[in-house]
Motif scaffolding. Sequence first.
Motif, mmCIF file in Angstrom:
data_model
loop_
_atom_site.group_PDB
_atom_site.id
_atom_site.type_symbol
_atom_site.label_atom_id
_atom_site.label_comp_id
_atom_site.label_asym_id
_atom_site.label_seq_id
_atom_site.Cartn_x
_atom_site.Cartn_y
_atom_site.Cartn_z
ATOM 1 N N GLY A 73 0.793 -1.218 0.000
ATOM 2 C CA GLY A 73 0.000 0.000 0.000
ATOM 3 C C GLY A 73 0.824 1.266 0.000
ATOM 4 N N ASP A 74 2.093 1.179 0.471
ATOM 5 C CA ASP A 74 2.931 2.376 0.536
ATOM 6 C C ASP A 74 4.230 2.209 -0.242
ATOM 7 N N GLY A 75 4.324 1.111 -1.004
ATOM 8 C CA GLY A 75 5.516 0.896 -1.814
ATOM 9 C C GLY A 75 6.633 0.171 -1.092
ATOM 10 N N SER A 76 6.438 -0.167 0.172
ATOM 11 C CA SER A 76 7.499 -0.828 0.927
ATOM 12 C C SER A 76 7.390 -2.342 0.802
ATOM 13 N N ILE A 77 8.526 -2.974 0.859
ATOM 14 C CA ILE A 77 8.560 -4.436 0.964
ATOM 15 C C ILE A 77 9.466 -4.738 2.141
ATOM 16 N N GLY A 78 8.932 -5.487 3.073
ATOM 17 C CA GLY A 78 9.758 -5.916 4.191
ATOM 18 C C GLY A 78 9.897 -4.908 5.298
ATOM 19 N N SER A 79 9.177 -3.804 5.232
ATOM 20 C CA SER A 79 9.319 -2.781 6.262
ATOM 21 C C SER A 79 8.365 -2.988 7.423
ATOM 22 N N GLY A 80 7.393 -3.855 7.237
ATOM 23 C CA GLY A 80 6.399 -4.042 8.280
ATOM 24 C C GLY A 80 5.244 -3.072 8.145
ATOM 25 N N ASN A 81 5.311 -2.126 7.192
ATOM 26 C CA ASN A 81 4.248 -1.149 7.023
ATOM 27 C C ASN A 81 3.093 -1.689 6.211
ATOM 28 N N GLY A 82 3.313 -2.773 5.500
ATOM 29 C CA GLY A 82 2.268 -3.327 4.651
ATOM 30 C C GLY A 82 1.856 -4.678 5.168
ATOM 31 N N GLY A 83 1.586 -5.598 4.244
ATOM 32 C CA GLY A 83 1.213 -6.945 4.624
ATOM 33 C C GLY A 83 2.354 -7.638 5.338
ATOM 34 N N ARG A 84 2.009 -8.464 6.302
ATOM 35 C CA ARG A 84 3.040 -9.143 7.078
ATOM 36 C C ARG A 84 3.851 -10.111 6.224
ATOM 37 N N GLY A 85 3.222 -10.680 5.206
ATOM 38 C CA GLY A 85 3.937 -11.594 4.328
ATOM 39 C C GLY A 85 5.052 -10.910 3.569
ATOM 40 N N LEU A 86 4.871 -9.634 3.240
ATOM 41 C CA LEU A 86 5.939 -8.902 2.569
ATOM 42 C C LEU A 86 7.139 -8.728 3.489
ATOM 43 N N ALA A 87 6.890 -8.595 4.787
ATOM 44 C CA ALA A 87 7.992 -8.544 5.752
ATOM 45 C C ALA A 87 8.742 -9.867 5.743
ATOM 46 N N LEU A 88 8.023 -10.957 5.591
ATOM 47 C CA LEU A 88 8.642 -12.280 5.508
ATOM 48 C C LEU A 88 9.528 -12.372 4.271
ATOM 49 N N VAL A 89 9.035 -11.890 3.138
ATOM 50 C CA VAL A 89 9.829 -11.890 1.904
ATOM 51 C C VAL A 89 11.092 -11.059 2.116
ATOM 52 N N GLY A 90 10.945 -9.895 2.722
ATOM 53 C CA GLY A 90 12.096 -9.034 2.982
ATOM 54 C C GLY A 90 13.134 -9.689 3.868
ATOM 55 N N ALA A 91 12.689 -10.531 4.794
ATOM 56 C CA ALA A 91 13.613 -11.192 5.714
ATOM 57 C C ALA A 91 14.257 -12.435 5.106
ATOM 58 N N LEU A 92 13.531 -13.165 4.257
ATOM 59 C CA LEU A 92 14.043 -14.430 3.737
ATOM 60 C C LEU A 92 14.807 -14.301 2.417
ATOM 61 N N ALA A 93 14.472 -13.320 1.611
ATOM 62 C CA ALA A 93 15.104 -13.176 0.294
ATOM 63 C C ALA A 93 16.418 -12.407 0.402
#
Length: 163
Positions: free
Chosen positions: A94-114
């Motif tokens: 929603g805000d253009g972030s990946i892995g920042s925790g500001n959006g979907g929690r799964g994107l934070a997972l992608v940011g941490a694992l990739a």
Amino acid sequence: MNTTDHASLPAPQTWEVQPEAAAVRPARLLVLEVARFWNLPFSDGALRDVELCASELITNAALYTKLPFKVTVGWTGERLRVEVEDTSLVPPGGDGSIGSGNGGRGLALVGALAHSCGWCPQGAGKVVWFETAPDQALDPDRRLAVLVEVAHSRLTQPLAFSA
């Protein structure tokens, strides 16, 4: 400097996925099948991380775009790259972030694992991507900590994802 002979790299594989929950599992399994077919030097742990990250991006596209989208798997010679191209102009999280925790929690997972991840505008939509190296798999303790952290954030923070 990458000295990989690009002529010997496998051609990226792209396929269309329908925006329905039943299409997510076959699409993420096809990501793994491509990596295995190419005989890439990924451990089982690294492939599990690829599967989790692919599942997240594919699920988001299926849930939030409501239109068919494309999945592409490529090998750079050093990293596996998975891209999901959709026709939504809404940035991931929603805000253009990946892995920042500001959006979907799964994107934070992608940011941490990739190894790396991101998104870019493409045509009338966007491409959301991640890359993983064969030796990228987290050690089991760190992997568990990442999973617990993401699960905990789901319980303690309101979801800020906008479609």
